[in-house]
Design an enzyme around this catalytic site. Sequence first.
Site, PDB file in Angstrom:
ATOM      1  CG  HIS A 265      21.868 -42.468  38.043  1.00 50.65           C
ATOM      2  ND1 HIS A 265      21.098 -43.210  38.909  1.00 50.65           N
ATOM      3  CD2 HIS A 265      21.034 -41.571  37.483  1.00 50.65           C
ATOM      4  CE1 HIS A 265      19.859 -42.751  38.881  1.00 50.65           C
ATOM      5  NE2 HIS A 265      19.783 -41.769  38.015  1.00 50.65           N
ATOM      6  CG  ASP A 377      18.487 -38.914  39.988  1.00 49.95           C
ATOM      7  OD1 ASP A 377      18.605 -37.817  40.556  1.00 49.95           O
ATOM      8  OD2 ASP A 377      18.206 -39.030  38.792  1.00 49.95           O
ATOM      9  CG  HIS A 581      14.465 -41.855  39.041  1.00 49.27           C
ATOM     10  ND1 HIS A 581      15.259 -42.957  39.234  1.00 49.27           N
ATOM     11  CD2 HIS A 581      15.248 -40.950  38.438  1.00 49.27           C
ATOM     12  CE1 HIS A 581      16.474 -42.718  38.768  1.00 49.27           C
ATOM     13  NE2 HIS A 581      16.490 -41.490  38.282  1.00 49.27           N
TER      14      HIS A 581
END
Length: 1023
Positions: A265, A377, A581
């Site tokens: 990630h 996420d 995000h």
Amino acid sequence: MHDNSALIRARIRRFVSERITPSLYRISSPLTISAWEVPDEPVPFSEAQGQDFTPFSIGQHWGKPWGTTWFHITGLVPSDWSRFHDLHTRTEVIVDLGFLSGQAGFQAEGLVFTAQGQIVKAVEPFNNYVPLIAQPGESVDIYIEAASNPDVGSDWGFQPTLMGDKATAGIEPIYRLRRMDVALLDIQVWKLDRDVWTLFGLMEQLSPDLPRTAEILRALEKMTDHMDPEDVSGTASRGRALLAPLLAQPAYASAHRVIAVGHAHIDSAWLWPVRETIRKCARTFSNVLHLMDEDPDFIFACSSAQQYSWMKQHYPELFERIRTRALEGRFVPVGGMWVESDTNMPSGESLARQLLAGKAFFMQEFGIEPLEIWLPDSFGYTAAFPQIVTAAGSKYFLTQKISWNETNTMPHHTFSWEGIDGTQVFTHFPPVDTYNSQLSGEELARAQRQYSEKGASNVSLVPFGFGDGGGGPNREMLAAAERTRSLEGSPTVRMASPRAFFEEAEATYANPPVWSGELYLEFHRGTYTSQSRTKSGNRRSEHLLREAELWASTAYFYAGTDYPYERLAAAWQVVLLNQFHDILPGSSIAWVHQVAEAAYETVRIDLEDLIATSVAALASSAQTDATPVSFNASPFPVAGVPALSAAPRIPTGAVRLHQADGGFVLENDVVRASIDARGLLISLVDRVSGREAVPAGQAGNVLQLFRDTPTQWDAWDIDEHYDRNGVELLEAEEVKVLVQSAGLVTVRVTRRFRGSSVQQDLTVLGDQPSLDIVTTVDWHERQKLLKLAFALDVHADRAASEIQFGHIYRPTHVNTSWDAARFETCAHRWVFVGEPGFGIAIANNSTYGHDISRATRVGGGTTTIVRESLLRAPTFPDPDADQGVHTLRTSISLTPDVLGAAAQGYRINLPLRDVVGAAVTPVVVSECPSIVVEAVKLAEDRSGDLIVRLYEASGSRSTGTVSFGFTVSEIVETDLLERTVAPVAVQSRTDAGGQLVLRAFQIITLRVARSAAEGEGSLRHHS
Ligand SMILES: [Zn+2]
């Protein structure tokens, strides 16, 4: 037998840490180090290599915050190491840049190059080796581009830090070089270390009363007995032989099945700027490519077309290696979005474009269309998403973030997620509850233990690899996967792609449970408000893009102008990136938000230029007398100008002003707004029905200032306790009439509080059922939340909030723990509360955070309280977040239904553009008010076809004609990627358009071809 298991466990732990781990490397030898510090921003290898490197030694300090130091490492593999050659060894350079004890990706990292400039892999914590092909006696010659990134998160104490901005972080070196030498890895010892790690980790998870638990314990004890602590290398094989039977025991027939997907990630910006993310991607992806060379079973999933696009631009050689592995099906593009965006705040069209731009990239570069949405996420998921996902041709959805809920536990891990229109998408929450797994015994056991579909389904996905700041999988994780393929007591682990997981999960789970509505994250509720300038940049850019595409398309058809494909695509890419995000939610360091705001400003200038060019071409296209006309980009008429057209404004009714009790009454033919001497809205009356919207003795336009000290995650969280410590800012320094004309009256209210000031301009226009409020705040608070509150005399059990392509109803009460946890919510341009036939819309031009609640009045009647969250001032990770001047627009309008609210939402975000010139008819007209045009553009394939995206906005079946400003040769329905799909909405067609029937909240995309006969002459475009 006496139970001495606790003692044995302790003995094994010490044997590992004191004997095995120190023996991983057989021998090492120093190398010669020199270094060159880059003066400022990073430079490529070609530029670095020719610089003047100076001698450097172990123990020396290096690296100012955010700096780059190139290390040149040379020397020889000692020739007498040939004596180890019969042993199982690998020659490696070991690098310790002065790594901190914390997570990889949140500190120093390096990228290793050969002397010829080829990327080898990265060095970082838990992955700090460089493989060498050099034999004993041969030379070593490598370069390391070391990034001295500060650990902004530090110990997650959430203290204000100056490290998040190069300008304030200082120049003192923050790392100390600990190791750079050549060493021989003892492969038997390394494998033994992995055997023990897996077995010990498994044992710790098993019930102590199982024979298997005792069996592992005794075997590990025996290993310790039979190995020589002074010769671990020489006795490692003996130790492994004792453990081999334990590792060979197959899994239980009913063991949970884990599909392990390699992953990293990589936040596209967060506690590091975008420019560092580009390097993080290169480091992580080179690690992945190196591991793929070593292990043919290894599969790695990577989302975000943006990150691949960065590699193509900045690291073309690495990108070609990625392409090769992608075509083999091992480096797997997932998600299909441009970035892993927030999904609460981006508009419907933005989410459509995330998928359009992302999938187009993957299909063009690799011929691959990802079918899984991959958002592990992001901070909650909009109820519009199932339809958007499906309309983009995707089938699956993955996140694990909802496991972070503070209050309620999601009941499902694999389920059908149903959106506002009824569309369902097959969804998985990995029960392992992390996207950074190391495939440890603890994690695998947790996945099995928590998996809530047991008995009906028995497979889950585990994303493994260091993430957030990157790093990705390492060889130890692959070793863990190999050892748990089928291991008694452990879930089984198989490395495969997300697609393979979803296909198996779907095929083996015929009737998954259904979750309807949004996947609200009961956490991070401050992300709807933090970093207001980034949010207003997003909102403004979305609407400028709408206008730019609309008027450029209109000008293409009516004025024969070129369509600016490249400039629009470039603007979209900026907007899509900044919806990442941690950017749009406001949870990044100062540097990230400064860059985002500058990028939005560049986009604004470019789009304003595009709009001006199109508007000028259209306004001068007809041979008519030049008169003042207004361009209306809203899908609703404004000031008498029809939707999507340019026309003279129709003179509006008069606005009258009276003075009363030290305040003012502003009145047009439809509303009467009373502002008292404190500048509060004490009455808002529908002049037709006489209905009052403000309860007696209460008010609207009340600014409220709250203590905002979340327990953790400052920029992310508004905690429920904020509401207990607040004051209303009732005292006005001045309330005066600012503008008074026939068509509008504006009253200005000025307030000061603490170190800040507010100026509000309250306006009633001649033709709107509204009071428009422009709030300008000079904000110098810390850890405060500013809300704008409206007490409303309306009986509402639920409130509608605009989301992408529609709206969602949320209860105004707190009956259940789920309702209570939703104390701060996200809305787009408007919220609406109403009774049958009467309602109130509160619209905004850059606010997302809202709360809507209810109270019972003495003597009966319910008051609905709508509050906008205007500003916050969290101090981590940006200590100066939101300081300075902000201008926010709000309107309160009387309207009977959500369509009226929608019209206000568009009006306040799309001001009319006044020019002198010809009127322009719309290029598309939807005659049904609830079938709303959300985007008008030319087709991505540059055919010159018009693309029109519409949605049903009222939440009921809607029927109406859609017509076009040119002779139509063909209308087809397409998906969001503009691929033809079976028609569902177009019922009949004429030369001018067609008849549409849309179900509630349905999104449709029409591709409209102009008749060739008409198109000739004016049809010009790039090809
Ligand atoms: Zn993230």
